[in-house]
Design a protein around this motif. Structure first.
Motif, short mmCIF file in Angstrom:
data_model
loop_
_atom_site.label_atom_id
_atom_site.label_comp_id
_atom_site.label_asym_id
_atom_site.label_seq_id
_atom_site.Cartn_x
_atom_site.Cartn_y
_atom_site.Cartn_z
N ARG A 95 -5.43 -4.99 -3.99
CA ARG A 95 -5.63 -6.34 -4.53
C ARG A 95 -6.45 -6.29 -5.82
NH1 ARG A 95 -8.14 -9.09 -0.15
NH2 ARG A 95 -6.06 -9.55 0.66
N VAL A 96 -7.54 -5.51 -5.82
CA VAL A 96 -8.39 -5.41 -7.00
C VAL A 96 -7.63 -4.76 -8.15
CG1 VAL A 96 -10.44 -4.25 -7.93
CG2 VAL A 96 -10.56 -5.44 -5.73
N PRO A 126 -15.09 -2.62 -5.20
CA PRO A 126 -14.80 -3.84 -4.43
C PRO A 126 -15.91 -4.24 -3.47
CG PRO A 126 -12.90 -2.38 -4.47
CD PRO A 126 -14.05 -1.60 -5.03
N GLN A 127 -16.53 -3.27 -2.81
CA GLN A 127 -17.54 -3.60 -1.81
C GLN A 127 -18.76 -4.25 -2.42
OE1 GLN A 127 -18.14 0.16 0.23
NE2 GLN A 127 -16.55 -0.31 1.74
N ALA A 171 -18.53 -5.82 -5.42
CA ALA A 171 -18.02 -6.81 -6.38
C ALA A 171 -18.61 -6.57 -7.76
CB ALA A 171 -18.33 -8.23 -5.90
N THR A 205 -7.60 -4.33 0.13
CA THR A 205 -8.60 -4.70 -0.88
C THR A 205 -8.46 -3.85 -2.12
OG1 THR A 205 -10.15 -5.45 0.82
CG2 THR A 205 -11.06 -4.91 -1.35
N HIS A 206 -8.27 -2.56 -1.92
CA HIS A 206 -8.08 -1.63 -3.04
C HIS A 206 -6.89 -2.07 -3.91
CE1 HIS A 206 -8.10 2.68 -4.61
NE2 HIS A 206 -6.98 2.19 -5.10
N TRP A 256 -12.66 -10.21 -7.48
CA TRP A 256 -13.35 -10.00 -6.21
C TRP A 256 -13.07 -11.04 -5.14
CZ3 TRP A 256 -14.21 -5.57 -7.97
CH2 TRP A 256 -14.82 -5.33 -9.21
N SER A 298 -13.98 3.89 -3.66
CA SER A 298 -14.33 3.77 -2.24
C SER A 298 -15.39 4.82 -1.95
CB SER A 298 -13.09 4.02 -1.37
OG SER A 298 -12.75 5.40 -1.38
N PRO A 318 -11.54 -13.26 -2.14
CA PRO A 318 -10.69 -12.82 -1.00
C PRO A 318 -9.22 -13.09 -1.26
CG PRO A 318 -12.60 -14.05 -0.23
CD PRO A 318 -12.57 -14.22 -1.73
#
Length: 204
Positions: free
Chosen positions: A68-69, A159-160, A162, A65-66, A202, A131, A204
């Motif tokens: 990807r963003v 990310p968490q 958004a 996720t990190h 954000w 994070s 998926p």
């Protein structure tokens, strides 16, 4: 970006038995911090950052996720810079701010010619993916560092949640442009404006 602080060496002066007894009620100690420079940093193995002489060991590579963003954020600048060739977006590269401070931002933008392979001037923009483990350092220590070094924009990506927090340097202080989730924010760079669409980060 993930990292943990290295242990601090604590050096305490020797005291007599009398002073130790007094010390039971009035504790005192001398704490000496280890201090390193850019020259030390260049000889270390592994991944590190160095802030005001204090080494920070970076943990294993960021999660999916990190990355990807950060990649989606970087891509928007890559696309925009086809029309703005004086600017360049880079990913996880060292920025040597001074003789005792080196950081490795997730994403940064420079808009002037680089001297060789190292970045030794403040970028016009830095973005960090946040994070829970890095939030305090990114929101406080690096916030102050990038402000003092003259980084034009500092963007925190969560990310968490958004959500993104965008700050712009005005008269030596970071002024909050706003919080962005699905909206677009114009980033004014030398010679061009990049419309960052945070809704693209954000999904998926």
């Amino acid at each position: 970006m993930f990292f943990v602080e290295t242990p601090m060496r604590r050096i305490r002066p020797k005291r007599s038995s009398e002073s130790r007894n007094i010390g039971r009620s009035l504790m005192s100690a001398v704490v000496l911090h280890e201090y390193y420079t850019l020259e030390d940093y260049r000889h270390w193995k592994g991944d590190w950052e160095l802030i005001h002489g204090v080494p920070l060991a970076m943990a294993p590579s960021p999660g999916v996720t990190h990355q990807r963003v950060a990649r989606r954020f970087q891509r928007q600048f890559d696309e925009a810079f086809d029309q703005c060739p004086q600017c360049e977006v880079l990913y996880e590269i060292d920025v040597e701010f001074s003789a005792d401070t080196v950081t490795r931002p997730d994403v940064l933008v420079v808009c002037e010619p680089l001297d060789g392979e190292r970045i030794t001037r403040a970028p016009v923009l830095i973005a960090e993916v946040i994070s829970p483990k890095t939030a305090r350092r990114d929101e406080q220590t690096k916030f102050q560092l990038y402000r003092d070094e003259g980084v034009g924009y500092y963007i925190l990506l969560y990310p968490q949640a958004a959500k993104a927090k965008v700050y712009r340097l005005i008269d030596g202080e970071y002024r909050k442009v706003g919080d962005f989730q699905r909206a677009t924010c114009p980033i004014e760079l030398p010679g061009c404006v990049v419309e960052v669409d945070f809704s693209r980060l954000w999904s998926p």
